[in-house]
Design a protein around this motif. Structure first.
Motif, mmCIF file in Angstrom:
data_model
loop_
_atom_site.group_PDB
_atom_site.id
_atom_site.type_symbol
_atom_site.label_atom_id
_atom_site.label_comp_id
_atom_site.label_asym_id
_atom_site.label_seq_id
_atom_site.Cartn_x
_atom_site.Cartn_y
_atom_site.Cartn_z
ATOM 1 N N ALA A 135 0.948 -1.197 -0.007
ATOM 2 C CA ALA A 135 -0.010 0.174 0.094
ATOM 3 C C ALA A 135 0.915 1.289 -0.218
ATOM 4 O O ALA A 135 2.180 1.134 0.187
ATOM 5 C CB ALA A 135 -0.814 -0.091 1.069
ATOM 6 N N LEU A 136 0.085 2.244 -0.024
ATOM 7 C CA LEU A 136 0.955 3.559 -0.153
ATOM 8 C C LEU A 136 0.032 4.510 0.928
ATOM 9 O O LEU A 136 -1.229 4.345 0.985
ATOM 10 C CB LEU A 136 1.136 4.273 -1.473
ATOM 11 N N GLY A 137 0.346 5.729 1.257
ATOM 12 C CA GLY A 137 -0.358 6.742 1.992
ATOM 13 C C GLY A 137 -0.036 7.270 3.271
ATOM 14 O O GLY A 137 0.740 6.443 3.826
ATOM 15 N N ALA A 138 -0.718 8.128 3.700
ATOM 16 C CA ALA A 138 -0.807 8.513 5.020
ATOM 17 C C ALA A 138 1.018 9.441 5.301
ATOM 18 O O ALA A 138 1.304 9.738 6.419
ATOM 19 C CB ALA A 138 -0.814 7.813 6.148
ATOM 20 N N ALA A 139 1.726 9.376 4.203
ATOM 21 C CA ALA A 139 2.920 10.265 4.228
ATOM 22 C C ALA A 139 2.483 11.694 4.482
ATOM 23 O O ALA A 139 3.364 12.447 5.522
ATOM 24 C CB ALA A 139 3.543 10.304 2.973
ATOM 25 N N THR A 140 1.286 12.241 4.105
ATOM 26 C CA THR A 140 0.819 13.388 4.408
ATOM 27 C C THR A 140 0.859 13.608 5.967
ATOM 28 O O THR A 140 1.096 14.842 6.380
ATOM 29 C CB THR A 140 -0.725 13.577 3.790
ATOM 30 N N HIS A 141 0.474 12.733 6.644
ATOM 31 C CA HIS A 141 0.300 12.660 8.185
ATOM 32 C C HIS A 141 1.767 12.648 8.704
ATOM 33 O O HIS A 141 1.842 13.368 9.890
ATOM 34 C CB HIS A 141 -1.105 11.831 8.444
ATOM 35 N N LEU A 142 2.355 11.779 8.379
ATOM 36 C CA LEU A 142 3.605 11.458 9.009
ATOM 37 C C LEU A 142 4.468 12.908 8.938
ATOM 38 O O LEU A 142 5.123 13.112 9.984
ATOM 39 C CB LEU A 142 4.331 10.161 8.521
ATOM 40 N N ALA A 143 4.175 13.607 8.065
ATOM 41 C CA ALA A 143 5.168 14.877 7.741
ATOM 42 C C ALA A 143 4.628 15.557 8.826
ATOM 43 O O ALA A 143 5.338 16.761 8.930
ATOM 44 C CB ALA A 143 4.961 15.281 6.266
ATOM 45 N N ARG A 144 3.431 15.573 9.576
ATOM 46 C CA ARG A 144 2.872 16.362 10.287
ATOM 47 C C ARG A 144 3.516 16.052 11.603
ATOM 48 O O ARG A 144 3.383 16.933 12.669
ATOM 49 C CB ARG A 144 1.414 16.572 10.569
ATOM 50 N N PRO A 147 10.284 15.882 10.766
ATOM 51 C CA PRO A 147 10.633 16.716 9.902
ATOM 52 C C PRO A 147 10.662 15.586 8.255
ATOM 53 O O PRO A 147 10.668 14.497 8.544
ATOM 54 C CB PRO A 147 12.002 16.966 10.163
ATOM 55 N N ARG A 148 10.568 16.575 7.264
ATOM 56 C CA ARG A 148 10.248 15.579 5.976
ATOM 57 C C ARG A 148 11.202 14.772 5.618
ATOM 58 O O ARG A 148 11.175 13.807 5.186
ATOM 59 C CB ARG A 148 10.071 16.653 4.936
ATOM 60 N N PRO A 149 12.555 15.160 5.804
ATOM 61 C CA PRO A 149 13.546 14.030 5.543
ATOM 62 C C PRO A 149 13.655 12.592 6.328
ATOM 63 O O PRO A 149 13.940 11.750 5.647
ATOM 64 C CB PRO A 149 14.835 14.864 5.900
ATOM 65 N N LEU A 150 13.352 13.162 7.631
ATOM 66 C CA LEU A 150 12.892 11.710 8.278
ATOM 67 C C LEU A 150 11.772 11.068 7.816
ATOM 68 O O LEU A 150 11.729 9.854 7.754
ATOM 69 C CB LEU A 150 12.878 12.009 10.004
ATOM 70 N N MET A 151 10.779 11.858 7.514
ATOM 71 C CA MET A 151 9.585 11.146 6.927
ATOM 72 C C MET A 151 9.903 10.256 5.920
ATOM 73 O O MET A 151 9.370 9.003 5.801
ATOM 74 C CB MET A 151 8.468 12.268 6.470
ATOM 75 N N ARG A 152 10.685 10.690 4.973
ATOM 76 C CA ARG A 152 11.019 10.071 3.863
ATOM 77 C C ARG A 152 11.909 8.656 4.178
ATOM 78 O O ARG A 152 11.558 7.576 3.768
ATOM 79 C CB ARG A 152 11.875 10.873 3.030
ATOM 80 N N ALA A 153 12.794 8.910 5.263
ATOM 81 C CA ALA A 153 13.322 7.665 5.683
ATOM 82 C C ALA A 153 12.591 6.697 6.197
ATOM 83 O O ALA A 153 12.748 5.360 5.904
ATOM 84 C CB ALA A 153 14.641 8.296 6.452
ATOM 85 N N THR A 157 11.732 2.866 4.709
ATOM 86 C CA THR A 157 12.212 1.698 5.226
ATOM 87 C C THR A 157 11.064 1.060 6.012
ATOM 88 O O THR A 157 11.581 -0.143 6.547
ATOM 89 C CB THR A 157 13.398 2.059 6.388
ATOM 90 N N SER A 158 10.197 1.632 6.396
ATOM 91 C CA SER A 158 9.037 1.079 7.101
ATOM 92 C C SER A 158 9.438 0.871 8.626
ATOM 93 O O SER A 158 8.780 0.016 9.204
ATOM 94 C CB SER A 158 8.585 -0.451 6.811
ATOM 95 N N ARG A 159 10.430 1.650 8.994
ATOM 96 C CA ARG A 159 10.691 1.585 10.388
ATOM 97 C C ARG A 159 9.810 2.337 11.332
ATOM 98 O O ARG A 159 9.025 3.343 10.953
ATOM 99 C CB ARG A 159 12.323 2.437 10.777
ATOM 100 N N THR A 160 10.010 2.216 12.607
ATOM 101 C CA THR A 160 9.220 3.102 13.495
ATOM 102 C C THR A 160 10.005 3.774 14.357
ATOM 103 O O THR A 160 11.191 3.870 14.454
ATOM 104 C CB THR A 160 8.355 2.178 14.401
#
Length: 250
Positions: A135-144, A147-153, A157-160
């Protein structure tokens, strides 16, 4: 399995999700959650909504087994249900406080990322394992939340990340022992609910109005790629392999 609403104190509504064993919500669960949050926010006496959950963790995202069993109809339903639930939290007429324990994954990030305030227990972890689940999605919310560079990582990676790490980024208000989570959430909700109710509603609308990202449109854009992954077959390939890597290695 249910979504319930209670009013433990004047001005505070608590919406509780309980879908054992891990609070992975079926299509109907997402819509029920959306309805409960919107209804709580519409109540004239409500000044703060606390979103919480029973069981092992706050939220494990969508019910993958339902999608595997029912196919495209369940995928479309899950997309629409998540969209409505996330929007309900964001658009709730009063502030929404998420009280998070255990795991907060996938759709849980959508809920927490759209909440006004987050209180978490020390054992809480947050992440988007979407790429592992087709699946994809909720990057919008993780970015809140980070920080965006960490959101991408984290996304790739699917890390927590832990509640303490989010607290360091300023996106979690307070981290407390698990047994103190409800009390801590109600303490903050009580402080919010002490404000003038009409002014709180104006404040919520004003703050949403100055957000730099339209979370509804941004998330809807992401959902289009989830659907593309599904119709192309790549989602099924990844989803069917989910959880089998260890068995194959053994």
């Amino acid at each position: 399995m249910s979504v319930s609403t209670s009013s433990p104190e004047k001005g505070i509504s608590v919406v509780t999700v309980d879908y054992p064993p891990v609070n992975a919500l079926p299509v109907g669960g997402w819509f029920a959650l959306a309805d409960a949050v919107r209804a709580a926010g519409r109540e004239p006496e409500t000044r703060c909504v606390v979103l919480t959950a029973e069981g092992r963790g706050f939220n494990a995202g969508v019910d993958i087994k339902e999608i595997q069993a029912q196919g495209p109809s369940a995928l479309v339903g899950a997309n629409r249900g998540c969209f409505e639930a996330f929007a309900a939290v964001y658009e709730c007429e009063v502030p929404v406080l998420a009280a998070v324990h255990g795991f907060c994954l996938g759709g849980g990030i959508g809920l927490v990322g759209n909440a006004d305030v987050v209180v978490a227990s020390e054992d809480a972890t947050f992440g988007l394992p979407e790429l592992d689940r087709g699946a994809l999605g909720a990057a919008t919310h993780l970015a809140r939340l980070v920080p965006r560079p960490l959101m991408r990582a984290l996304y790739y990676t699917s890390r927590t990340v832990t509640a303490a790490e989010l607290h360091a980024h300023g996106s979690v208000w307070r981290v407390v022992p698990r047994e103190e989570l409800r009390a801590a959430a109600l303490e903050l909700a009580r402080e919010i609910a002490a404000k003038d109710g009409e002014l709180l509603r104006l404040a919520k609308e004003a703050i949403n109005g100055i957000d730099p990202v339209d979370v509804r449109r941004s998330y809807r854009f992401e959902q289009g790629f989830t659907f593309e992954a599904s119709v192309s077959g790549v989602a099924d390939r990844v989803r069917d392999a989910f959880g089998t890597a260890g068995k194959e290695g053994a």
